[in-house]
Write an enzyme that holds these catalytic residues in place. Structure first.
Site, PDB file in Angstrom:
ATOM      1  N   HIS A  25      46.698  26.399  35.065  1.00 54.36           N
ATOM      2  CA  HIS A  25      46.283  26.884  36.399  1.00 54.36           C
ATOM      3  C   HIS A  25      47.395  25.956  37.086  1.00 54.36           C
ATOM      4  O   HIS A  25      47.833  24.761  36.722  1.00 54.36           O
ATOM      5  CB  HIS A  25      44.895  26.189  36.734  1.00 54.36           C
ATOM      6  CG  HIS A  25      44.639  26.351  38.223  1.00 54.36           C
ATOM      7  ND1 HIS A  25      45.071  27.532  38.927  1.00 54.36           N
ATOM      8  CD2 HIS A  25      43.860  25.636  38.984  1.00 54.36           C
ATOM      9  CE1 HIS A  25      44.341  27.223  39.893  1.00 54.36           C
ATOM     10  NE2 HIS A  25      43.731  26.349  40.011  1.00 54.36           N
ATOM     11  N   GLU A  78      16.905  43.249  43.137  1.00 54.30           N
ATOM     12  CA  GLU A  78      17.831  44.218  43.987  1.00 54.30           C
ATOM     13  C   GLU A  78      18.759  43.408  44.264  1.00 54.30           C
ATOM     14  O   GLU A  78      19.875  44.043  44.604  1.00 54.30           O
ATOM     15  CB  GLU A  78      16.885  44.579  45.117  1.00 54.30           C
ATOM     16  CG  GLU A  78      15.814  45.505  44.842  1.00 54.30           C
ATOM     17  CD  GLU A  78      16.154  46.631  43.769  1.00 54.30           C
ATOM     18  OE1 GLU A  78      17.229  47.006  43.947  1.00 54.30           O
ATOM     19  OE2 GLU A  78      15.162  46.998  43.123  1.00 54.30           O
ATOM     20  N   GLY A 105      37.614  31.542  27.625  1.00 50.73           N
ATOM     21  CA  GLY A 105      38.068  31.161  26.130  1.00 50.73           C
ATOM     22  C   GLY A 105      37.441  31.831  25.081  1.00 50.73           C
ATOM     23  O   GLY A 105      38.021  32.127  24.262  1.00 50.73           O
TER      24      GLY A 105
END
Length: 333
Positions: free
Chosen positions: A109, A228, A135
């Site tokens: 990153h 929902e 991973g």
């Protein structure tokens, strides 16, 4: 136009012959990188704290486990797979002294490099390999003979070989079986943070809570509101993941599709889009990074408070009771 997508046929895994790759961290990504590289014939060591709960797991998997400082010294290539907020501290205390000229320093990153939390010495290569999947998926796909697409970037090419070495690493973890897409630390970092904040985590979780609260406040059973607005979100996300947005729309009912296309823009309208642009601006300017760094230096008090507040929300209590009725759902976290 330079090529920006690569496969195993473009990679030369032999560039890692005679080199030791140190994986610092053995969490979700760490275990997958270490085991996939090992199975690709690469010499791998794992760096962990002496008290790490992961040491036994790594040793049971047949990996050599060292303290972080020793692993960083041993590695010709060192992949830092520690949490963003810990990397700068551990870099200073345990990693930096072990990074020699000509070494390859890797990240999954761009945060620490892009926001200058770590400033590598001039004589080392600096690259990134970021699988676009968790991973366990990276490991499972490798074992099945497949791979998860990866992003790759070269931030610093001291040796002239950085691109080939980074691509070899990506191929070694299985990325070249799918695709390795070249980008920059800046673009990976900023798009990753934006996706998390505006859509995947921040946007989605607030949308779910707002929908749940709207139904409950209107007098509907909270259990129906949960089903929902939260439970069925996975069905839609899975369809989009597998088929794209239009494929998802094709798979749902005509009623749902019409409601989607005629009402969705009223929920995510100009105000939401303006907020997204503001969030992106805070990421690009470094404002979010400075805020997150300051939060950690202060001991994470705000984060702890917000976590506790989140646990108390009605959607969590209702959801826990309903998930207890679903033996197929793993509730551990």
């Amino acid at each position: 136009m330079p090529k920006d997508i690569f496969y195993d046929s473009d990679a030369d895994l032999s560039l890692l012959d005679g080199k030791t790759v140190a994986i610092l961290g053995y969490g979700s990504q760490g275990h997958a990188h270490a085991l996939n590289l090992k199975d690709s014939g690469v010499d791998v060591v794992v760096g962990l704290r002496p008290d790490s709960a992961s040491r036994a797991k790594a040793e049971e998997a047949g990996l050599e486990v060292l303290d972080i400082a020793e692993a960083a010294t041993r590695g010709d290539a060192v992949m830092i797979l520690l949490p963003d907020e810990k990397q700068a501290e551990v870099w200073q205390s345990d990693i930096a002294d072990g990074i020699a000229p000509g070494n390859l320093l890797l990240f999954a990153h761009g945060f620490a490099i892009h926001f200058e939390q770590i400033q590598p010495p001039a004589g080392v290569d600096v690259g990134m390999v970021a699988p676009k999947g968790p991973g366990h998926l990276v490991r499972r796909q490798y074992e099945e003979g497949n791979g998860v697409p990866c992003l790759m970037a070269v931030h610093q090419d001291a040796t002239g070989n950085a691109h080939g070495l980074v691509l070899a690493y990506a191929s070694g973890i299985g990325g070249g079986r799918a695709a390795v897409i070249e980008t920059t630390f800046k673009d990976e970092c900023e798009t990753d943070l934006f996706g998390e904040q505006a859509v995947l985590c921040g946007g989605a979780s607030e949308l779910v809570r707002a929908g749940f609260e709207t139904l409950v406040e209107a007098g509907y059973d909270p259990r129906l509101a949960y089903f929902e607005c939260l439970h069925e979100l996975k069905l839609i996300a899975d369809l989009m993941y597998e088929k794209g947005i239009q494929g998802m729309r094709y798979s749902i009912s005509n009623t749902a599709e019409y409601g989607d296309m005629t009402r969705g823009k009223r929920v995510i309208g100009e105000e939401s889009r303006a907020a997204m642009k503001e969030i992106l601006g805070e990421i690009q300017s470094g404002e979010f990074a400075r805020e997150w760094i300051a939060e950690n230096r202060a001991g994470g008090e705000n984060l702890s408070r917000m976590r506790e507040e989140g646990k108390g929300h009605q959607v969590e209590k209702v959801g826990k009771d309903l998930r207890d009725m679903m033996p197929w759902v793993d509730q551990e976290f």
